[in-house]
Structures are given as C-alpha cells and as structure tokens.
Design a protein around this motif. Structure first.
Motif, mmCIF file in Angstrom:
data_model
loop_
_atom_site.group_PDB
_atom_site.id
_atom_site.type_symbol
_atom_site.label_atom_id
_atom_site.label_comp_id
_atom_site.label_asym_id
_atom_site.label_seq_id
_atom_site.Cartn_x
_atom_site.Cartn_y
_atom_site.Cartn_z
ATOM 1 N N VAL A 106 0.834 -1.205 0.000
ATOM 2 C CA VAL A 106 0.000 0.000 0.000
ATOM 3 C C VAL A 106 0.864 1.249 0.000
ATOM 4 C CG1 VAL A 106 -1.742 1.304 1.290
ATOM 5 C CG2 VAL A 106 -1.915 -1.185 1.123
ATOM 6 N N GLU A 107 1.899 1.233 0.837
ATOM 7 C CA GLU A 107 2.815 2.386 0.905
ATOM 8 C C GLU A 107 3.557 2.562 -0.419
ATOM 9 O OE1 GLU A 107 4.652 5.684 2.784
ATOM 10 O OE2 GLU A 107 2.840 4.524 3.171
ATOM 11 N N ALA A 108 3.962 1.443 -1.045
ATOM 12 C CA ALA A 108 4.665 1.527 -2.325
ATOM 13 C C ALA A 108 3.760 2.098 -3.410
ATOM 14 C CB ALA A 108 5.171 0.147 -2.736
ATOM 15 N N ALA A 109 2.475 1.749 -3.377
ATOM 16 C CA ALA A 109 1.529 2.311 -4.347
ATOM 17 C C ALA A 109 1.436 3.823 -4.185
ATOM 18 C CB ALA A 109 0.159 1.661 -4.173
ATOM 19 N N LEU A 110 1.360 4.262 -2.933
ATOM 20 C CA LEU A 110 1.316 5.705 -2.674
ATOM 21 C C LEU A 110 2.586 6.394 -3.149
ATOM 22 C CD1 LEU A 110 0.053 8.227 -1.419
ATOM 23 C CD2 LEU A 110 1.024 7.528 0.781
ATOM 24 N N LEU A 111 3.743 5.812 -2.857
ATOM 25 C CA LEU A 111 5.008 6.412 -3.273
ATOM 26 C C LEU A 111 5.124 6.459 -4.795
ATOM 27 C CD1 LEU A 111 7.444 4.812 -0.672
ATOM 28 C CD2 LEU A 111 6.586 7.179 -0.721
ATOM 29 N N THR A 112 4.606 5.435 -5.466
ATOM 30 C CA THR A 112 4.614 5.425 -6.937
ATOM 31 C C THR A 112 3.818 6.608 -7.472
ATOM 32 O OG1 THR A 112 4.798 3.013 -6.963
ATOM 33 C CG2 THR A 112 4.053 4.085 -8.987
ATOM 34 N N LEU A 113 2.641 6.832 -6.911
ATOM 35 C CA LEU A 113 1.799 7.960 -7.341
ATOM 36 C C LEU A 113 2.456 9.297 -7.017
ATOM 37 C CD1 LEU A 113 -1.637 6.507 -6.202
ATOM 38 C CD2 LEU A 113 -1.021 7.077 -8.551
ATOM 39 N N GLN A 114 3.038 9.403 -5.830
ATOM 40 C CA GLN A 114 3.690 10.662 -5.445
ATOM 41 C C GLN A 114 4.907 10.955 -6.318
ATOM 42 O OE1 GLN A 114 4.333 9.942 -1.229
ATOM 43 N NE2 GLN A 114 2.537 11.172 -0.682
ATOM 44 N N GLY A 115 5.668 9.900 -6.659
ATOM 45 C CA GLY A 115 6.825 10.104 -7.533
ATOM 46 C C GLY A 115 6.411 10.610 -8.898
ATOM 47 N N LEU A 116 5.334 10.072 -9.438
ATOM 48 C CA LEU A 116 4.846 10.540 -10.741
ATOM 49 C C LEU A 116 4.301 11.960 -10.641
ATOM 50 C CD1 LEU A 116 3.113 7.268 -11.924
ATOM 51 C CD2 LEU A 116 5.098 8.360 -12.990
ATOM 52 N N ASP A 117 3.692 12.289 -9.509
ATOM 53 C CA ASP A 117 3.150 13.636 -9.319
ATOM 54 C C ASP A 117 4.252 14.695 -9.356
ATOM 55 O OD1 ASP A 117 0.907 15.410 -8.630
ATOM 56 O OD2 ASP A 117 1.991 15.669 -6.732
ATOM 57 N N LEU A 118 5.453 14.298 -8.928
ATOM 58 C CA LEU A 118 6.579 15.238 -8.912
ATOM 59 C C LEU A 118 7.392 15.200 -10.197
ATOM 60 C CD1 LEU A 118 7.839 14.490 -5.282
ATOM 61 C CD2 LEU A 118 6.519 16.480 -6.048
ATOM 62 N N LYS A 119 7.065 14.286 -11.094
ATOM 63 C CA LYS A 119 7.893 14.043 -12.279
ATOM 64 C C LYS A 119 7.679 15.069 -13.382
ATOM 65 C CE LYS A 119 8.976 10.207 -15.427
ATOM 66 N NZ LYS A 119 10.413 10.170 -15.076
ATOM 67 N N GLY A 120 6.521 15.679 -13.424
ATOM 68 C CA GLY A 120 6.220 16.623 -14.487
ATOM 69 C C GLY A 120 4.717 16.693 -14.690
ATOM 70 N N GLU A 121 4.295 17.640 -15.504
ATOM 71 C CA GLU A 121 2.860 17.886 -15.661
ATOM 72 C C GLU A 121 2.123 16.678 -16.232
ATOM 73 O OE1 GLU A 121 -0.161 21.068 -17.899
ATOM 74 O OE2 GLU A 121 2.014 21.387 -17.901
#
Length: 444
Positions: free
Chosen positions: A353-368
């Motif tokens: 569950v935590e890894a899923a959240l981190l995956t989404l957060q990493g993409l959110d910071l990656k670019g528009e």
C-alpha cells in the motif's frame, strides 16, 4: 394462458426472502423453510418449485411476496407452473365525478333574447361552416428541425437474478439496477477507440499483484472484442510469461526489436505479429513476453521501448504494459511517456500500500503529464486472503481522495498461483474485474 385471479385466496400466506449469499427463507403460513443453492439461479428454482407444489396442493393459484436486492415483488403462481406479476393497485386522491342523467323535459324553458344562441342537450349535427385556421405568421428554417425519429428507449428484459428467472417463465420484467450497471460496464469495455491506447500497470514494489491485474484486465477487454496485447515491459524475466499460455514458439520482445524493420514495413501483414506473441485461446488476447534467457545481458533502452511501442501499436488497438519494480530504469520511464492511462495495483499488505502511494507521489513530482496520469489513475486493491473485506474497503478509502477511481477485487484462489484463466474465477471476482476494466476505459 393468463392466471384466473378470481381463484386466488387470502391463504396460504407465502413470502420469500432471497439473500445475496445464495440462501433464502420461504415462509408458508408462519412456517419457515431454509433453501440454499450453489448459485442464485439454483436457489430461485428451488424456491419457485416449492411454491408450485403448494399451489398444486390447493388446486388453485397462490400469491407469494418476494424480497431480494431489487426490492419487493408480488407474484401469482399457478399449479401448472405459470407465473405472473401482480400489479399494485393504483393509489389516487381524486374524487370520482358523477354526472346525473338529465331529461330533456327537465330543462327549463328560459326566454331567449333576439340573436342569442340557444343551448340544447341534444347532439345535433352543426350546419355551420367550420372555422378556418389562419396560416402561421412565420416559418422556421428546415435546417433548424431536429430528427423526427424517436430516440431508442427499449431496454432488454432482465436476464439475471430473480427477474431473469421469472422471464424464463414468459414474463418481461425490467432488469435490476445491478444488471443495468453491469450492462453499462460491458458497454464501456466494448468501445472501439480511434487509435491505439496504452495502459501502464505500475507499483514499484514486487508482489503487489501487477501481473494478475494485467492478465485479468486484458481478458476483460479481449473477451469483449478489443484487440489486446499484454506486454511484459520488464528488464529481467517477468512473470507474465509464466502465468499465461505459451504459443508454439519462444520469442520475446528482443525478437520483435530485431525484426522491427520487417514488422513496420508497408508490406507487412496483420498476421505477421503472431510469430512473436503468445495467444490466449479462451481469454482472447496476446502476450508479448520479456526476455527469459538466464544468460542474457541485454537491457532494453528507452529508444528500444519506442520501437516496440511502434510495432505493437501497429498490430493492436489496446496495450497493457506490465512493469518491473525499478521506477528509475529507462524502460520504466519510457513506458510512462507512452501511457494514456495509469493503473496502480496493490494488496492489503502495508508495504504494498505504501509503495503504491510512493509510486503515485513520484509521478506527481515528475512533471505535468506524469502528474496528470497519477491524478487520473485507477487503483485496484486485491485481497490476498479470505475475510479481508473490511480491510480492503479501508485501504480503498485511503486512495479515493487522490485518484480518479478505486476498485476492490475479492480474494480468489484461482489467482494465487499457476496460469490465470478468467473463466476459472468466481462470479464476484469476474464482476469486480469488469468493474475495474470499465473504470480504466472511462479514462481512455
């Protein structure tokens, strides 16, 4: 033949409660009987069979009130096996208008002034010329006229549940809200899009159910008419090839890269791709495997992902990309560049569950663009064990404020190990994967 309603009496008093777990309680004059079935249809057949026996015992039709997930329905059942829905009596607050008969002799002889019209109760034909309607003062342009054809509004009768079973007896009951919802999901996953769509299935933690998610989503789309390729975009030997059928060859993505010029040439034919992908006979999709050579050292580059995507896009309308766990690798990031929709699978385990959240957060910071994919992602929560329904809903609730949709898939032993076959899944599991696929399709 219609049931003679005049034969129905106040007794016996019969009611049936149908539960969602394929159990039911039939009550006849305060005596309860428990009925079970291996399926909803078998349960309903058992209940109705018992009611027909009761009607035969009395030698006349009987009334039964049934309650299930669709609500309350009152039926009439005859000894010969006929069934009719008893309509509810209309409820009205209107007071009936009673007009007394009037004798012509009772009409008072009132003097009539010169030129005044005379009222009469007799229906005599008028000799006066009909009034001429004036032509409209203006006309509208023909191009403003809408179609005179009525919009299609016919809904096919119910085929599922208690209503569907009754329709087998000759009725034409409308489908329940759940059946209508399922039909809408099927309509969504059956849509044909202009151009190829790519779905990336990602979670940077292993064991998060990525491969079963790819296989089951591909099966839903494939079974409903889409041209689907499940592509194992994994830097090492991925598990998608292990959990799906192998064709009569051992080719992988590396062979497609080597033959890309021929596969992309104007003279290439649609069937040429069959020499490189592995067809799933019953689930109607194809698998592009990752390299399984234990001695292999080749690492797929971003440019090679572009080449593979061009080839697969030429031969398929829908691409589901399985992925590895290294979100920093070239092929992982290039997959995101090609994605039209993001699916993030997870189990109820805390680290997944935590890894899923981190995956989404990493993409959110990656670019528009990547942030847009994260915000419109579909999260699929898969139960790993029986009895995790409450935990699954709690997990789903954590993600709902941050993504477009979250779908919970119940535990199914057919997904634990071995080759994945959609038809081997439980009915509730298949319904959940259909719901998940429809959620994905809404984002395409």
């Amino acid at each position: 033949m219609a049931i003679d309603k005049s034969l129905v009496q106040a007794s016996p008093v019969i009611s049936a409660i149908i539960n969602s777990d394929d159990t039911g309680v039939l009550t006849i004059d305060a005596t309860e009987e428990t009925h079970t079935g291996t399926s909803a249809d078998e349960l309903r057949q058992s209940l109705m069979g018992r009611v027909f026996v009761e009607a035969a015992k009395h030698g006349r039709p009987v009334r039964i009130s049934t309650m299930d997930e669709t609500g309350l329905t009152t039926l009439l059942c005859s000894p010969s096996g006929e069934v009719e829905v008893e309509p509810e009596a209309p409820i009205t607050n209107e007071v009936p208008l009673i007009v007394p008969a009037v004798d012509v002799q009772d009409v008072p002889k009132t003097p009539v002034a010169q030129g005044q019209a005379v009222a009469t109760v007799e229906n005599t034909p008028s000799t006066a010329a009909p009034a001429v309607q004036e032509a409209p003062s203006g006309r509208r342009a023909l191009r403003e006229a809408g179609s005179f054809l009525a919009a299609p509004s016919t809904v096919e009768p119910a085929t599922q549940g208690f209503r569907g079973m009754l329709n087998n007896f000759g009725l034409s009951l409308a489908p329940s809200a759940e059946e209508l919802s399922e039909r809408e999901d099927i309509r969504m996953v059956s849509k044909h899009f202009a151009g190829t769509r790519t779905i990336a299935v990602v979670n940077q933690k292993g064991g998060s159910n990525k491969t079963p998610t790819v296989a089951d989503l591909a099966a839903v789309f494939g079974r409903n008419g889409a041209s689907v390729c499940a592509w194992d975009n994994n830097p090492t030997t991925g598990t998608l090839g292990w959990r799906t059928q192998q064709g009569d060859h051992t080719r992988s993505a590396l062979d497609v890269i080597a033959s890309a010029d021929a596969l992309l040439s104007p003279t290439a034919q649609a069937a040429d791709i069959n020499a490189y992908v592995h067809h799933q006979n019953t689930d109607k999709y194809d698998v592009l495997r990752s390299d399984s050579d234990v001695d292999g050292t080749h690492e797929v580059t971003a440019e090679e992902v572009d080449i593979l995507h061009r080839v697969v896009s030429k031969y398929f309308r829908l691409i589901l990309m399985d992925s590895g766990n290294n979100h920093r690798s070239a092929e992982w990031n290039r997959m995101i560049d090609h994605a039209d929709q993001l699916v993030v699978p997870t189990t109820n385990e805390e680290d997944r569950v935590e890894a899923a959240l981190l995956t989404l957060q990493g993409l959110d910071l990656k670019g528009e663009r990547a942030a847009g994919l994260a915000a419109t992602a579909v999260v699929v929560v898969s139960e790993r064990q029986e009895g995790e329904a409450k935990l699954s809903q709690a997990t789903a609730a954590k993600f709902r404020p941050y993504v477009r949709d979250v779908v919970v898939v119940p535990f199914d032993p057919a997904l634990k190990s071995g080759q994945i076959r959609y038809g081997a899944l439980r009915l509730a599991t298949r319904r959940a994967w259909l719901r998940a696929a429809a959620a994905v399709a809404r984002g395409l």
